[in-house]
Scaffold this active site. Structure first.
Site, PDB file in Angstrom:
ATOM      1  N   ASP A  90     -12.497  12.578   9.491  1.00  0.00           N
ATOM      2  CA  ASP A  90     -13.682  12.678  10.358  1.00  0.00           C
ATOM      3  C   ASP A  90     -14.514  11.400  10.335  1.00  0.00           C
ATOM      4  O   ASP A  90     -15.411  11.223  11.162  1.00  0.00           O
ATOM      5  CB  ASP A  90     -14.535  13.895   9.973  1.00  0.00           C
ATOM      6  N   GLY A 142      -1.247  10.455   2.294  1.00  0.00           N
ATOM      7  CA  GLY A 142      -1.931   9.752   1.202  1.00  0.00           C
ATOM      8  C   GLY A 142      -1.049   9.603  -0.021  1.00  0.00           C
ATOM      9  O   GLY A 142      -1.134   8.615  -0.750  1.00  0.00           O
ATOM     10  N   ASP A 160     -11.034  12.437  -0.089  1.00  0.00           N
ATOM     11  CA  ASP A 160     -11.828  13.346   0.756  1.00  0.00           C
ATOM     12  C   ASP A 160     -10.845  14.228   1.509  1.00  0.00           C
ATOM     13  O   ASP A 160     -10.576  14.038   2.691  1.00  0.00           O
ATOM     14  CB  ASP A 160     -12.662  12.490   1.725  1.00  0.00           C
ATOM     15  N   THR A 162      -8.623  18.006   2.325  1.00  0.00           N
ATOM     16  CA  THR A 162      -8.754  19.440   2.544  1.00  0.00           C
ATOM     17  C   THR A 162      -8.552  20.143   1.201  1.00  0.00           C
ATOM     18  O   THR A 162      -8.275  19.504   0.184  1.00  0.00           O
ATOM     19  CB  THR A 162      -7.682  19.910   3.546  1.00  0.00           C
TER      20      THR A 162
HETATM   21  N1  SAM Z   1     -13.944  17.671   2.439  1.00  0.00           N
HETATM   22  C1  SAM Z   1     -13.711  18.449   3.562  1.00  0.00           C
HETATM   23  C2  SAM Z   1     -13.511  19.878   3.088  1.00  0.00           C
HETATM   24  O1  SAM Z   1     -13.340  20.099   1.882  1.00  0.00           O
HETATM   25  O2  SAM Z   1     -13.567  20.779   3.882  1.00  0.00           O
HETATM   26  C3  SAM Z   1     -12.546  17.882   4.258  1.00  0.00           C
HETATM   27  C4  SAM Z   1     -12.873  16.829   5.243  1.00  0.00           C
HETATM   28  S1  SAM Z   1     -11.559  15.842   5.885  1.00  0.00           S
HETATM   29  C5  SAM Z   1     -11.560  16.418   7.545  1.00  0.00           C
HETATM   30  C6  SAM Z   1     -10.055  16.354   5.174  1.00  0.00           C
HETATM   31  C7  SAM Z   1      -8.874  15.551   5.705  1.00  0.00           C
HETATM   32  O3  SAM Z   1      -7.824  15.515   4.747  1.00  0.00           O
HETATM   33  C8  SAM Z   1      -8.243  16.092   6.994  1.00  0.00           C
HETATM   34  O4  SAM Z   1      -8.543  15.220   8.046  1.00  0.00           O
HETATM   35  C9  SAM Z   1      -6.728  16.126   6.689  1.00  0.00           C
HETATM   36  O5  SAM Z   1      -5.936  15.678   7.773  1.00  0.00           O
HETATM   37  C10 SAM Z   1      -6.653  15.195   5.497  1.00  0.00           C
HETATM   38  N2  SAM Z   1      -5.466  15.382   4.638  1.00  0.00           N
HETATM   39  C11 SAM Z   1      -4.940  16.536   4.165  1.00  0.00           C
HETATM   40  N3  SAM Z   1      -3.838  16.269   3.448  1.00  0.00           N
HETATM   41  C12 SAM Z   1      -3.655  14.931   3.439  1.00  0.00           C
HETATM   42  C13 SAM Z   1      -2.689  14.048   2.868  1.00  0.00           C
HETATM   43  N4  SAM Z   1      -1.678  14.517   2.133  1.00  0.00           N
HETATM   44  N5  SAM Z   1      -2.840  12.711   3.083  1.00  0.00           N
HETATM   45  C14 SAM Z   1      -3.859  12.224   3.822  1.00  0.00           C
HETATM   46  N6  SAM Z   1      -4.797  13.018   4.387  1.00  0.00           N
HETATM   47  C15 SAM Z   1      -4.700  14.343   4.213  1.00  0.00           C
END
Ligand code: SAM
Length: 285
Positions: A90, A142, A160, A162
């Site tokens: 985001d 990541g 940061d 999910t």
């Molecule tokens: N902190 C917030 C929450 O706990 O609700 C999350 C905000 S942010 C939108 C989370 C991001 O992590 C998402 O955009 C998702 O695509 C990303 N994400 C999830 N798994 C990932 C991975 N293995 N590598 C990189 N990004 C990842």
């Protein structure tokens, strides 16, 4: 997750509790190769983004989370210049990082480009630093990024992500922390969102353990309010080799940019953990 009448409800499994928003309209819905993203217009919280039915952020209260994921760790490090953000699609975390004038490079690596594109459309205020020359936006996993990165590449890593279900699960593992440890400089720091101290204490404790067994000497949890996340009370856990409860207090007091929540007293207060959390950590890590 349920949508009944004009209410969006996220149920918090295992606790018999839920958080609801009154919705004006659904603005967008899409299934990407990784997850289902929905955007709603709420009555009071502005726009709301959910992923797989879980609340990610709202326009109104995201400043709490984004400021606490960035400024405490950046003011704990003695002189951070190179920052890696894993997740954070985001772009709110990126914006806060780039408020620090000494940052030379901030790389954001999110698995799902659609989160960023939708944030540009529905949360433009969070994306205002995306074209800063110090910012790099990459889209990929990541876990692979940290595996491929060279030794001593970063001063600070901010995870940061999910929750630890779905594509974010791999980011809560010892193998991931071991690579982070390798790619950080000797005085490098990592911070990761560590869920609710009340609802997710076992996960938080496991994170401390895994970070330490991955090679970091110290761990420290910060806590702060986050009304739209389960229990309304959230945390971030820092790890590194130095004393993580000391920070550059004078620099916080004289910082040249605005924050809505974070200040020197908030930072000190966030380090204070309740007895039940301290006791559980002491007994289990
Ligand atoms: N902190 C917030 C929450 O706990 O609700 C999350 C905000 S942010 C939108 C989370 C991001 O992590 C998402 O955009 C998702 O695509 C990303 N994400 C999830 N798994 C990932 C991975 N293995 N590598 C990189 N990004 C990842």
């Amino acid at each position: 997750m349920s949508l009944e009448g004009n209410w969006f409800t996220e149920e918090h499994l295992g606790t018999g509790s839920a958080f609801s928003f009154r919705i004006r309209q659904k603005l967008h819905e899409e299934q990407t190769p990784y997850q289902k993203i929905e955007i709603f217009e709420t009555e009071k919280f502005g726009n709301l983004m959910t992923i797989d039915g879980f609340v990610m952020l709202t326009s109104w209260d995201n400043f709490l989370y984004h400021e606490m994921m960035t400024h405490p760790v950046l003011f704990t490090h003695p002189a951070p210049h190179r920052v890696l953000i894993i997740g954070g699609g985001d772009c709110g975390t990126l914006r806060e990082v780039l408020k620090h004038p000494d940052i030379r490079l901030a790389q954001q690596v999110d698995i799902d480009e659609r989160v960023t594109r939708l944030s540009e459309q529905y949360f433009p205020e969070l994306c205002e630093s995306n074209h800063d020359p110090r910012a790099e936006l990459h889209f990929g996993d990541g876990i692979k990024w940290v595996k491929d990165a060279g030794t001593d590449s970063y001063d600070v890593i901010i995870v940061d992500s999910t929750d630890p279900i779905g594509p974010g699960e791999v980011l809560f593992t010892k193998a991931f922390y071991q690579n982070c440890h390798r790619i950080l400089a000797e005085d490098g720091l990592l911070v990761q969102q560590s869920e609710s101290p009340l609802y997710h204490l076992e996960l938080l404790t496991r994170m401390h353990k895994d970070m330490r067994s991955a090679g970091f000497a110290k761990t420290q949890t910060l806590n702060f309010p986050q009304p739209v996340y389960p229990s309304g009370w959230w945390s971030a856990t820092m790890t590194g080799n130095a004393n993580l409860s000391a920070f550059r207090q004078r620099d916080v007091e004289t910082k040249t940019f605005d924050t809505h929540y974070y200040n020197q007293r908030i930072h000190s207060g966030a380090l204070a953990l309740p007895n039940f959390v301290e006791k559980h950590l002491q007994e289990n890590i």
